[in-house]
Design a protein around this motif. Structure first.
Motif, PDB file in Angstrom:
ATOM      1  N   ILE A 149     -24.994 -11.361 -34.465  1.00 33.21           N
ATOM      2  CA  ILE A 149     -24.432 -11.772 -35.754  1.00 33.21           C
ATOM      3  C   ILE A 149     -23.972 -13.225 -35.748  1.00 33.21           C
ATOM      4  O   ILE A 149     -23.448 -13.700 -36.768  1.00 33.21           O
ATOM      5  CB  ILE A 149     -23.271 -10.862 -36.204  1.00 33.21           C
ATOM      6  N   VAL A 150     -24.167 -13.947 -34.638  1.00 33.89           N
ATOM      7  CA  VAL A 150     -23.731 -15.347 -34.605  1.00 33.89           C
ATOM      8  C   VAL A 150     -24.343 -16.155 -35.744  1.00 33.89           C
ATOM      9  O   VAL A 150     -23.629 -16.919 -36.412  1.00 33.89           O
ATOM     10  CB  VAL A 150     -24.010 -15.987 -33.234  1.00 33.89           C
ATOM     11  N   PRO A 151     -25.652 -16.039 -36.041  1.00 35.93           N
ATOM     12  CA  PRO A 151     -26.187 -16.795 -37.183  1.00 35.93           C
ATOM     13  C   PRO A 151     -25.480 -16.465 -38.502  1.00 35.93           C
ATOM     14  O   PRO A 151     -25.234 -17.362 -39.318  1.00 35.93           O
ATOM     15  CB  PRO A 151     -27.660 -16.395 -37.212  1.00 35.93           C
ATOM     16  N   ALA A 152     -25.151 -15.190 -38.707  1.00 31.13           N
ATOM     17  CA  ALA A 152     -24.446 -14.812 -39.936  1.00 31.13           C
ATOM     18  C   ALA A 152     -23.032 -15.377 -39.948  1.00 31.13           C
ATOM     19  O   ALA A 152     -22.521 -15.789 -41.006  1.00 31.13           O
ATOM     20  CB  ALA A 152     -24.410 -13.289 -40.075  1.00 31.13           C
ATOM     21  N   LEU A 153     -22.370 -15.400 -38.795  1.00 31.18           N
ATOM     22  CA  LEU A 153     -21.038 -16.002 -38.723  1.00 31.18           C
ATOM     23  C   LEU A 153     -21.106 -17.492 -39.048  1.00 31.18           C
ATOM     24  O   LEU A 153     -20.290 -18.014 -39.819  1.00 31.18           O
ATOM     25  CB  LEU A 153     -20.438 -15.802 -37.330  1.00 31.18           C
ATOM     26  N   VAL A 154     -22.075 -18.171 -38.446  1.00 34.27           N
ATOM     27  CA  VAL A 154     -22.218 -19.604 -38.691  1.00 34.27           C
ATOM     28  C   VAL A 154     -22.480 -19.868 -40.170  1.00 34.27           C
ATOM     29  O   VAL A 154     -21.857 -20.741 -40.791  1.00 34.27           O
ATOM     30  CB  VAL A 154     -23.353 -20.184 -37.826  1.00 34.27           C
ATOM     31  N   PRO A 195     -17.899 -21.663 -29.759  1.00 32.87           N
ATOM     32  CA  PRO A 195     -18.114 -23.059 -30.172  1.00 32.87           C
ATOM     33  C   PRO A 195     -18.818 -23.217 -31.511  1.00 32.87           C
ATOM     34  O   PRO A 195     -18.549 -24.179 -32.245  1.00 32.87           O
ATOM     35  CB  PRO A 195     -18.972 -23.633 -29.035  1.00 32.87           C
ATOM     36  N   GLU A 196     -19.713 -22.287 -31.846  1.00 37.89           N
ATOM     37  CA  GLU A 196     -20.501 -22.427 -33.074  1.00 37.89           C
ATOM     38  C   GLU A 196     -19.636 -22.482 -34.335  1.00 37.89           C
ATOM     39  O   GLU A 196     -20.049 -23.072 -35.343  1.00 37.89           O
ATOM     40  CB  GLU A 196     -21.498 -21.270 -33.199  1.00 37.89           C
ATOM     41  N   ILE A 197     -18.464 -21.847 -34.301  1.00 39.66           N
ATOM     42  CA  ILE A 197     -17.608 -21.824 -35.501  1.00 39.66           C
ATOM     43  C   ILE A 197     -16.176 -22.205 -35.175  1.00 39.66           C
ATOM     44  O   ILE A 197     -15.262 -21.938 -35.953  1.00 39.66           O
ATOM     45  CB  ILE A 197     -17.643 -20.447 -36.195  1.00 39.66           C
ATOM     46  N   ARG A 198     -15.947 -22.833 -34.037  1.00 41.83           N
ATOM     47  CA  ARG A 198     -14.581 -23.135 -33.594  1.00 41.83           C
ATOM     48  C   ARG A 198     -13.881 -24.046 -34.594  1.00 41.83           C
ATOM     49  O   ARG A 198     -14.445 -25.046 -35.045  1.00 41.83           O
ATOM     50  CB  ARG A 198     -14.618 -23.791 -32.220  1.00 41.83           C
ATOM     51  N   PRO A 199     -12.635 -23.723 -34.949  1.00 36.24           N
ATOM     52  CA  PRO A 199     -11.912 -24.578 -35.901  1.00 36.24           C
ATOM     53  C   PRO A 199     -11.506 -25.898 -35.249  1.00 36.24           C
ATOM     54  O   PRO A 199     -11.148 -25.938 -34.076  1.00 36.24           O
ATOM     55  CB  PRO A 199     -10.681 -23.740 -36.245  1.00 36.24           C
ATOM     56  N   GLU A 200     -11.574 -26.960 -36.024  1.00 31.84           N
ATOM     57  CA  GLU A 200     -11.178 -28.277 -35.530  1.00 31.84           C
ATOM     58  C   GLU A 200      -9.710 -28.526 -35.863  1.00 31.84           C
ATOM     59  O   GLU A 200      -9.308 -28.459 -37.026  1.00 31.84           O
ATOM     60  CB  GLU A 200     -12.045 -29.362 -36.164  1.00 31.84           C
ATOM     61  N   ASN A 201      -8.914 -28.761 -34.829  1.00 30.77           N
ATOM     62  CA  ASN A 201      -7.500 -29.100 -34.993  1.00 30.77           C
ATOM     63  C   ASN A 201      -6.756 -28.089 -35.860  1.00 30.77           C
ATOM     64  O   ASN A 201      -6.119 -28.451 -36.865  1.00 30.77           O
ATOM     65  CB  ASN A 201      -7.365 -30.498 -35.594  1.00 30.77           C
ATOM     66  N   PRO A 202      -6.801 -26.804 -35.500  1.00 31.15           N
ATOM     67  CA  PRO A 202      -6.123 -25.807 -36.337  1.00 31.15           C
ATOM     68  C   PRO A 202      -4.609 -25.894 -36.227  1.00 31.15           C
ATOM     69  O   PRO A 202      -4.061 -26.368 -35.230  1.00 31.15           O
ATOM     70  CB  PRO A 202      -6.627 -24.478 -35.765  1.00 31.15           C
ATOM     71  N   VAL A 203      -3.940 -25.422 -37.255  1.00 26.49           N
ATOM     72  CA  VAL A 203      -2.492 -25.239 -37.224  1.00 26.49           C
ATOM     73  C   VAL A 203      -2.240 -23.832 -36.692  1.00 26.49           C
ATOM     74  O   VAL A 203      -2.706 -22.850 -37.283  1.00 26.49           O
ATOM     75  CB  VAL A 203      -1.869 -25.390 -38.623  1.00 26.49           C
ATOM     76  N   VAL A 204      -1.551 -23.725 -35.572  1.00 28.65           N
ATOM     77  CA  VAL A 204      -1.398 -22.433 -34.889  1.00 28.65           C
ATOM     78  C   VAL A 204      -0.136 -21.709 -35.363  1.00 28.65           C
ATOM     79  O   VAL A 204       0.953 -22.296 -35.423  1.00 28.65           O
ATOM     80  CB  VAL A 204      -1.339 -22.637 -33.367  1.00 28.65           C
ATOM     81  N   LEU A 205      -0.316 -20.437 -35.715  1.00 29.83           N
ATOM     82  CA  LEU A 205       0.813 -19.539 -35.951  1.00 29.83           C
ATOM     83  C   LEU A 205       0.959 -18.700 -34.692  1.00 29.83           C
ATOM     84  O   LEU A 205       0.211 -17.738 -34.473  1.00 29.83           O
ATOM     85  CB  LEU A 205       0.557 -18.648 -37.175  1.00 29.83           C
ATOM     86  N   ALA A 206       1.879 -19.102 -33.816  1.00 29.22           N
ATOM     87  CA  ALA A 206       2.051 -18.434 -32.527  1.00 29.22           C
ATOM     88  C   ALA A 206       2.445 -16.978 -32.720  1.00 29.22           C
ATOM     89  O   ALA A 206       2.991 -16.594 -33.759  1.00 29.22           O
ATOM     90  CB  ALA A 206       3.108 -19.160 -31.702  1.00 29.22           C
ATOM     91  N   ARG A 207       2.167 -16.174 -31.722  1.00 28.13           N
ATOM     92  CA  ARG A 207       2.361 -14.726 -31.897  1.00 28.13           C
ATOM     93  C   ARG A 207       3.831 -14.341 -32.009  1.00 28.13           C
ATOM     94  O   ARG A 207       4.133 -13.251 -32.477  1.00 28.13           O
ATOM     95  CB  ARG A 207       1.675 -13.948 -30.782  1.00 28.13           C
ATOM     96  N   ASP A 208       4.749 -15.219 -31.634  1.00 31.08           N
ATOM     97  CA  ASP A 208       6.170 -14.960 -31.802  1.00 31.08           C
ATOM     98  C   ASP A 208       6.764 -15.798 -32.940  1.00 31.08           C
ATOM     99  O   ASP A 208       7.974 -16.030 -32.995  1.00 31.08           O
ATOM    100  CB  ASP A 208       6.928 -15.244 -30.504  1.00 31.08           C
ATOM    101  N   ALA A 209       5.917 -16.228 -33.869  1.00 31.26           N
ATOM    102  CA  ALA A 209       6.357 -17.099 -34.960  1.00 31.26           C
ATOM    103  C   ALA A 209       7.315 -16.378 -35.907  1.00 31.26           C
ATOM    104  O   ALA A 209       7.335 -15.147 -36.006  1.00 31.26           O
ATOM    105  CB  ALA A 209       5.144 -17.611 -35.734  1.00 31.26           C
ATOM    106  N   THR A 210       8.104 -17.180 -36.624  1.00 32.89           N
ATOM    107  CA  THR A 210       9.052 -16.681 -37.613  1.00 32.89           C
ATOM    108  C   THR A 210       8.525 -16.930 -39.021  1.00 32.89           C
ATOM    109  O   THR A 210       7.514 -17.611 -39.222  1.00 32.89           O
ATOM    110  CB  THR A 210      10.402 -17.395 -37.458  1.00 32.89           C
ATOM    111  N   ALA A 211       9.249 -16.410 -40.001  1.00 33.94           N
ATOM    112  CA  ALA A 211       8.884 -16.653 -41.395  1.00 33.94           C
ATOM    113  C   ALA A 211       8.940 -18.145 -41.717  1.00 33.94           C
ATOM    114  O   ALA A 211       8.088 -18.658 -42.460  1.00 33.94           O
ATOM    115  CB  ALA A 211       9.811 -15.866 -42.316  1.00 33.94           C
TER     116      ALA A 211
END
Length: 246
Positions: A45-50, A110-126
Motif C-alpha cells: 500500500i506504499v504507493p497508495a499512501l504516497v 521516508p516516502e511520506i515522512r513529515p518535514e519538521n513536524p510539531v510533536v505532541l509528546a505522549r505525556d503532553a498536556t492540554a
C-alpha cells in the motif's frame, strides 16, 4: 465542506517497524497473521499512501501523523510471550529507547515522512496541545502525535484537547484517514472519532491489517456507524471538485 470546515489529513502509524518486512528491518510488519505467510503485507500500500499524502498536502489544512512511541514497560510490549489476540506485541516503535536502531523503527517511512513536524509528546498536556495547533497552523507544519497504546485517544491524553483546539480554529472538521494497522490502531482512531461525533472518511486502499477481523466486516460496521469510505481514485475525483488549499 463549508467555509467553516477545516480538512485534516490523518495518517496512522505509517512507521518503519510496521511498514517494512523483517528482512528490511521492520520489527512488527503489518500483514495477515493467519494466512501462513502468503500475504505480502503493508508494503503493497506504499504507493497508495504516497498518493494520498500528496493529495492531503494539496487539499488539507493540517496533516496529523500518529505513531506508537514506546518504552520498555509499556502495557502492550511483551518481549517474552507476545500475543496479538490479547493485545500484546514484541518490542516495536521504541521511540524512547536508548538504542538508535530501535528508535529508527519508530520513524515514519521516508516516502511520506513529515518535514519538521510539531510533536505532541505522549505525556503532553492540554496547554501543549493548544500550543502545537497554534504553531502548526501559523507555520504550516504537520503535527506528529506520539502515543503509548493502540488508540490515539487512549495513548495520548492531549489528543482530545488537540481536536478541540483544531475546532476552535477551523470550526467543523473533515477528517480523511489512512494508515496501519486497520484492525488495531486505525480502528482505535476511527472508532474514537465516531464515538466523539466526528465524521471520518477512510481511504480504504491506503490501509492494511493483521487479519484480526475480516476487512469487509470492519468496513461495513464503520460505514453503518457513520464513516465514509473512499478510494484513492475517489480522492482524485473529490480534488477535481474542490479548490486546493493555498
Amino acid at each position: 465542506m463549508t467555509a467553516n470546515t477545516g480538512r485534516i489529513g490523518w495518517i496512522v502509524d505509517a512507521q518503519n517497524d510496521f511498514m517494512l518486512p523483517a528482512d528490511r528491518g521492520g520489527r512488527l510488519y503489518v500483514h495477515d497473521l493467519f494466512d501462513d505467510g502468503r500475504d505480502p503485507g503493508a508494503q503493497q500500500i506504499v504507493p497508495a499512501l504516497v498518493h494520498t499524502v500528496e493529495w492531503m498536502r494539496a487539499n488539507c489544512d493540517v496533516l496529523v501523523y500518529t505513531g506508537d512511541w514506546h518504552a520498555y514497560g509499556d502495557a502492550e510490549i511483551d518481549p517474552q510471550s507476545p500475543d496479538a489476540t490479547r493485545g500484546t506485541y514484541p518490542p516495536h516503535c521504541m521511540g524512547l529507547s536508548d538504542d538508535a536502531d530501535e528508535r529508527e523503527g519508530a520513524q515514519i517511512i521516508p516516502e511520506i515522512r513529515p518535514e519538521n513536524p510539531v510533536v505532541l509528546a505522549r505525556d503532553a498536556t492540554a496547554d501543549d496541545a493548544e500550543s502545537v495547533v497554534r504553531t502548526a497552523v501559523s507555520e504550516k507544519r504537520p503535527i506528529f502525535i506520539h502515543k503509548k497504546v493502540f488508540s490515539v485517544f487512549e495513548g495520548n491524553a492531549a489528543t482530545d484537547p488537540l481536536l478541540h483546539a483544531l475546532r476552535d480554529h477551523f470550526g467543523a472538521l473533515d477528517v480523511v484517514m489512512i494508515g496501519v494497522a486497520r484492525d488495531v490502531c486505525v480502528k482505535g482512531a476511527l472508532e474514537g472519532f465516531l464515538e466523539r461525533g466526528q465524521p471520518v472518511t477512510l481511504v480504504t486502499d491506503a490501509t492494511w491489517g493483521l487479519g484480526l477481523e475480516p476487512e469487509a466486516e470492519a468496513l461495513a460496521r464503520w460505514m453503518n456507524d457513520g464513516a465514509a469510505l473512499i478510494t484513492t481514485r475517489g480522492l482524485d475525483l473529490r480534488a477535481a471538485q474542490t479548490p486546493q488549499k493555498g
